[in-house]
Enzyme design. Structure first.
Site, short mmCIF file in Angstrom:
data_model
loop_
_atom_site.label_atom_id
_atom_site.label_comp_id
_atom_site.label_asym_id
_atom_site.label_seq_id
_atom_site.Cartn_x
_atom_site.Cartn_y
_atom_site.Cartn_z
CD GLU A 100 -14.13 -8.65 -16.66
OE1 GLU A 100 -13.24 -8.13 -15.98
OE2 GLU A 100 -15.29 -8.80 -16.24
CB CYS B 129 -11.66 -0.79 -19.31
SG CYS B 129 -12.52 -2.30 -18.90
CG HIS C 7 -1.98 -1.02 1.16
ND1 HIS C 7 -2.71 -1.24 0.01
CD2 HIS C 7 -2.46 -1.87 2.06
CE1 HIS C 7 -3.58 -2.19 0.24
NE2 HIS C 7 -3.46 -2.60 1.48
CG ASP D 104 -11.05 -10.52 -14.03
OD1 ASP D 104 -10.42 -11.24 -13.23
OD2 ASP D 104 -11.82 -9.62 -13.68
C1 PEP Z 1 -10.23 -6.26 -15.75
O1 PEP Z 1 -10.50 -7.40 -15.32
O2 PEP Z 1 -9.33 -6.04 -16.58
C2 PEP Z 1 -10.99 -5.09 -15.26
C3 PEP Z 1 -10.87 -3.91 -15.82
O3 PEP Z 1 -11.80 -5.29 -14.19
P1 PEP Z 1 -11.25 -5.42 -12.68
O4 PEP Z 1 -9.77 -5.18 -12.69
O5 PEP Z 1 -12.01 -4.42 -11.89
O6 PEP Z 1 -11.63 -6.85 -12.38
MG MG Z 2 -12.37 -7.68 -14.22
#
Ligand code: PEP
Ligand code: MG
Length: 551
Positions: A430, A501, A188, A454
């Site tokens: 994902e 994303c 952290h 993911d």
């Molecule tokens: C991902 O899995 O790439 C994503 C953007 O979602 P999170 O990291 O919130 O699971």
């Molecule tokens: Mg994700």
């Protein structure tokens, strides 16, 4: 000249005198207490004060370092009153007949040792949080005030280790950089240093000690090198790197307001990922073209009960209104796996990453889903909302999500509440299942957004939370990049857009590959927008190749 090597965890060059942090002596005597009831009351008071201090720190963190840092202190505030921890203090007090200080110390040691011993790396990391909270309660009991850096000039702060609250409580004006003997890049403190923009190096070990206090050093938060009393040549090299970084920052500033367009005219959207309305300021400050991922679960994680429709509506509307017509993609609740909240009462699972998480939670709990969708559609009347569903694996799930949207729109219509009936609906890519069904799924939705964190985990069968996988966890793996291409081709054949994303979107080394694949949007942390724009504006899309998809 002394050269030391650690792990660079927050980029930047800093030079100045070293100040080795002196912690107040808090040795605790193991003596019997005169009045156990009074000792118990002292613990309760110290816990109450600690909770209040941590709530203040969370507010400060929200302003200075963003939502992730704020959540950290909110979690610490919860640890203060944690039932098991409190019981542990009470047991120590009753069984040992000791002072409040000794009981808290013993409870802290026992709880942190228990966490440090579990296999789950996420829970292991919580041991440091318990130690931090224990120290805070002890300081309150002993009336100790941590004074931090006690000198007039800015310094490179050295310490054995720094807790998150120590890091946040530092006077920023006095800190040129942070160097520690222990710590890790995913700790952290490293995360806080990065969000505060302070260069930091950890893992220097015994090489760095109090004997260096007052001696001038240079540190490079990128390479992890610390040089105490550098010779002329080394000093010149540090200066040159610092100058070039300053120039680079100034160059990036000139990217503000410019389109995300390659030299041969390929347009991309560079948007931002946020976790709460408090992060919108960073999006605007970094000139993001929109929000490509609003992780709505932070509203649920920060609460002690389900956030109401009204609370959610206020939060979504604030973001949507602040973005003034720019698209805001809000992801529905993506909870489970590493994200848990007590009140949700999610069942314990052997493999939570493969369990009831993401859209599965919402489809199992239609009322929770409906409340969120109502809040989202109500917010859609105030700007440009797009709704996105996480962790999709099947066509029926998408159809069920769309049905839920239709029902909510019909309800709002009947109640005369305004909403945008053209709000886009999209899904996150994902899972490998989603990639393999991309052709059919693309016909059902308005956009795809690839969650590469993911997608990498599920494609490569590598736990994203594990620290042991080394090279096996490889987001550049051709299988992951081919999955992206398959999804992009399906999206474009159906005439919809596709974004990324996940963390990979900000990976400058992959920009050419993304251009070759035909990705339409990259959604990244706000600080990554301008570097990405600079790289896009220097690229030629038509010469980009798919080489990286080869084995
Ligand atoms: C991902 O899995 O790439 C994503 C953007 O979602 P999170 O990291 O919130 O699971
Ligand atoms: Mg994700």
């Amino acid at each position: 000249m002394v050269v030391m090597q650690g792990k660079g965890v927050s980029k930047g060059i800093a030079g100045g005198p070293i100040y080795f942090l002196h912690r107040p002596d808090t040795a605790i005597a193991d003596v019997p207490a005169a009045d156990l009831e009074e000792e118990q009351a002292r613990i309760v008071r110290a816990q109450r004060d600690a909770a209040a201090q941590l709530t203040d720190l969370a507010d400060r963190a929200r302003e200075e370092a963003g939502e992730e840092a704020a959540l950290l202190f909110e979690t610490h505030a919860m640890f203060v009153d944690d039932e098991d921890f409190t019981q542990c203090m009470r047991t120590a007090l009753e069984e040992r007949g000791c002072t409040a200080e000794r009981a808290v110390e013993l409870a802290g040691e026992a709880c942190s040792a228990m966490l440090a011993g579990v296999e789950d790396p996420y829970l292991q990391a919580r041991a440091a949080d318990i130690r931090d909270v224990t120290r805070r309660i002890l300081n309150n009991l002993m009336g100790v005030e941590e004074r931090g850096v006690d000198c007039d000039v800015p310094v490179i702060l050295a310490a054995d280790d720094l807790s998150p609250s120590e890091t946040l409580q530092l006077d920023r004006g006095k800190i040129l950089g942070l160097i520690t003997q222990g710590g890790s890049s995913s700790g952290h403190t490293a995360i806080l240093a990065r969000s505060m923009g302070v260069p930091a190096i950890c893992g220097l070990g015994e090489a760095m000690g109090p004997e260096y206090s007052g001696r001038v050093a240079y540190m490079d938060g990128e390479t992890g090198q610390v040089v105490v009393e550098p010779d002329e040549l080394t000093f010149a090299a540090f200066q040159a790197k610092r100058d070039s970084q300053r120039e680079q920052r100034a160059r990036l500033e000139t990217m503000r307001g410019k389109p995300d367009e390659t030299l041969d005219g390929r347009k991309l959207m560079v948007c931002c990922n946020i976790a709460s309305p408090g992060d919108v300021g960073d999006v605007l400050a970094n000139d993001g073209q929109g929000i490509g991922l609003f992780r709505s679960e932070f509203l649920y994680l920060a609460a002690s009960d389900y956030p109401s429709e009204e609370e959610q509506f206020q939060a979504y509307r604030e973001v949507v209104a602040a973005m003034a017509g720019k698209r805001v993609v809000i992801r529905t609740l993506d909870i489970g796996a590493d994200k848990q909240a007590d009140y949700l009462r999610l069942q314990k699972e052997e493999n939570p990453a493969l369990g009831v998480r993401g859209i599965r939670v919402c489809l199992n709990r239609p009322e929770v889903f409906r409340t969120q969708l109502r809040a989202l559609y109500r917010a859609s009347a105030y700007g440009r909302v797009a709704i996105m569903f996480p962790m999709i694996t099947s066509l029926w799930e998408v159809k069920a999500c769309k049905r839920a949207c239709q029902e909510v729109m019909a309800e709002l219509e009947a109640e005369g509440i305004p909403y945008d009936k053209n709000a886009e609906i999209g899904i996150m890519i994902e899972t490998p299942a989603c990639v393999l069904l991309a052709e059919e799924l693309a016909k059902e939705v308005d956009f795809f957004s690839v969650g590469t964190n993911d997608l990498t985990q599920y494609t490569l069968a590598c736990d994203r939370q594990s620290n042991n996988l080394g090279n096996f966890f490889d987001p550049h793996h051709p299988a992951v990049l081919r999955a992206l291409k398959l999804a992009a081709d399906a999206a474009h054949r159906a005439g919809i857009w596709i974004g990324i994303c996940g963390e990979l979107g900000a990976d400058l080394d992959l920009l050419d590959t993304f251009l070759a694949i035909g990705i339409d949007e990259l959604s990244v942390v706000p600080a990554a927008v301008l570097p990405l724009r600079a790289r896009i504006r220097g690229s030629i899309a038509k010469t980009c190749t798919l080489d990286r998809l080869e084995c």
